[in-house]
Motif scaffolding. Sequence first.
Motif, PDB file in Angstrom:
ATOM      1  N   UNK A  27      26.645   7.206  11.401  1.00 58.40           N
ATOM      2  CA  UNK A  27      26.140   6.911  12.740  1.00 58.40           C
ATOM      3  C   UNK A  27      26.237   8.162  13.603  1.00 58.40           C
ATOM      4  N   UNK A  28      25.483   8.204  14.685  1.00 62.17           N
ATOM      5  CA  UNK A  28      25.397   9.418  15.491  1.00 62.17           C
ATOM      6  C   UNK A  28      26.417   9.541  16.615  1.00 62.17           C
ATOM      7  N   UNK A  29      26.945   8.467  17.161  1.00 59.87           N
ATOM      8  CA  UNK A  29      27.816   8.581  18.325  1.00 59.87           C
ATOM      9  C   UNK A  29      29.078   7.755  18.150  1.00 59.87           C
ATOM     10  N   UNK A  30      30.143   8.217  18.783  1.00 58.51           N
ATOM     11  CA  UNK A  30      31.411   7.503  18.808  1.00 58.51           C
ATOM     12  C   UNK A  30      31.755   7.208  20.258  1.00 58.51           C
ATOM     13  N   UNK A  31      32.225   5.989  20.522  1.00 56.45           N
ATOM     14  CA  UNK A  31      32.619   5.581  21.857  1.00 56.45           C
ATOM     15  C   UNK A  31      34.075   5.144  21.847  1.00 56.45           C
ATOM     16  N   UNK A  32      34.744   5.290  23.015  1.00 57.26           N
ATOM     17  CA  UNK A  32      36.106   4.796  23.144  1.00 57.26           C
ATOM     18  C   UNK A  32      36.114   3.283  23.079  1.00 57.26           C
ATOM     19  N   UNK A  33      37.219   2.730  22.577  1.00 56.66           N
ATOM     20  CA  UNK A  33      37.386   1.287  22.551  1.00 56.66           C
ATOM     21  C   UNK A  33      37.426   0.768  23.987  1.00 56.66           C
ATOM     22  N   UNK A  34      36.928  -0.442  24.198  1.00 55.02           N
ATOM     23  CA  UNK A  34      36.914  -1.035  25.533  1.00 55.02           C
ATOM     24  C   UNK A  34      38.338  -1.122  26.070  1.00 55.02           C
ATOM     25  N   UNK A  46      42.284  14.556  17.948  1.00 48.78           N
ATOM     26  CA  UNK A  46      42.897  13.439  17.220  1.00 48.78           C
ATOM     27  C   UNK A  46      43.268  12.282  18.143  1.00 48.78           C
ATOM     28  N   UNK A  47      43.872  12.597  19.295  1.00 51.33           N
ATOM     29  CA  UNK A  47      44.299  11.538  20.219  1.00 51.33           C
ATOM     30  C   UNK A  47      43.116  10.719  20.721  1.00 51.33           C
ATOM     31  N   UNK A  48      41.998  11.384  21.007  1.00 54.95           N
ATOM     32  CA  UNK A  48      40.797  10.661  21.436  1.00 54.95           C
ATOM     33  C   UNK A  48      40.236   9.822  20.296  1.00 54.95           C
ATOM     34  N   UNK A  68      33.190  15.865  22.055  1.00 49.38           N
ATOM     35  CA  UNK A  68      33.320  16.512  20.756  1.00 49.38           C
ATOM     36  C   UNK A  68      32.795  17.936  20.816  1.00 49.38           C
ATOM     37  N   UNK A  69      33.153  18.712  19.816  1.00 47.12           N
ATOM     38  CA  UNK A  69      32.601  20.046  19.614  1.00 47.12           C
ATOM     39  C   UNK A  69      31.598  19.977  18.472  1.00 47.12           C
ATOM     40  N   UNK A  70      30.449  20.596  18.652  1.00 50.94           N
ATOM     41  CA  UNK A  70      29.435  20.656  17.601  1.00 50.94           C
ATOM     42  C   UNK A  70      29.823  21.785  16.644  1.00 50.94           C
ATOM     43  N   UNK A  71      30.006  21.460  15.375  1.00 52.66           N
ATOM     44  CA  UNK A  71      30.435  22.439  14.368  1.00 52.66           C
ATOM     45  C   UNK A  71      29.305  22.878  13.451  1.00 52.66           C
ATOM     46  N   UNK A  72      28.085  22.509  13.766  1.00 53.91           N
ATOM     47  CA  UNK A  72      26.949  22.983  12.979  1.00 53.91           C
ATOM     48  C   UNK A  72      26.174  21.885  12.286  1.00 53.91           C
ATOM     49  N   UNK A  73      24.972  22.253  11.890  1.00 48.27           N
ATOM     50  CA  UNK A  73      24.048  21.316  11.245  1.00 48.27           C
ATOM     51  C   UNK A  73      24.415  21.126   9.780  1.00 48.27           C
ATOM     52  N   UNK A  74      24.289  19.900   9.322  1.00 45.63           N
ATOM     53  CA  UNK A  74      24.424  19.564   7.906  1.00 45.63           C
ATOM     54  C   UNK A  74      23.214  18.740   7.501  1.00 45.63           C
ATOM     55  N   UNK A  75      23.031  18.566   6.222  1.00 42.02           N
ATOM     56  CA  UNK A  75      21.989  17.640   5.771  1.00 42.02           C
ATOM     57  C   UNK A  75      22.514  16.228   5.929  1.00 42.02           C
TER      58      UNK A  75
END
Length: 91
Positions: free
Chosen positions: A78-85, A46-48, A66-73
């Motif tokens: 979007x695929x990636x999350x980045x920290x704010x500058x 949550x903090x991240x 992140x931890x991968x929690x499994x495949x979904x359809x």
Amino acid sequence: MKYSDTGLFTKEQIRLAKNIARNIKKLRDTGCTVFGKQWTLQAYLNDDFEHKDDLQSSVSGYRIPYLDCGRIDDSGADDEEFFEDGYITED
């Protein structure tokens, strides 16, 4: 196919879905955000996650772990999350 013939889940499918929901709740209760990405469920701290770049325009280059929690359809996300500058101040 008739509409009345759809949505007839087995007892096992219902049990498994409820188990997944319980485990997601437990994960959230431990301080994680569970997020549906395009093809996977991912858990972020949550903090991240509070410091992600909402505009997807980060040039910081620091991807949020992140931890991968499994495949979904396809969720359409979007695929990636980045920290704010500016959030990360050291390598």
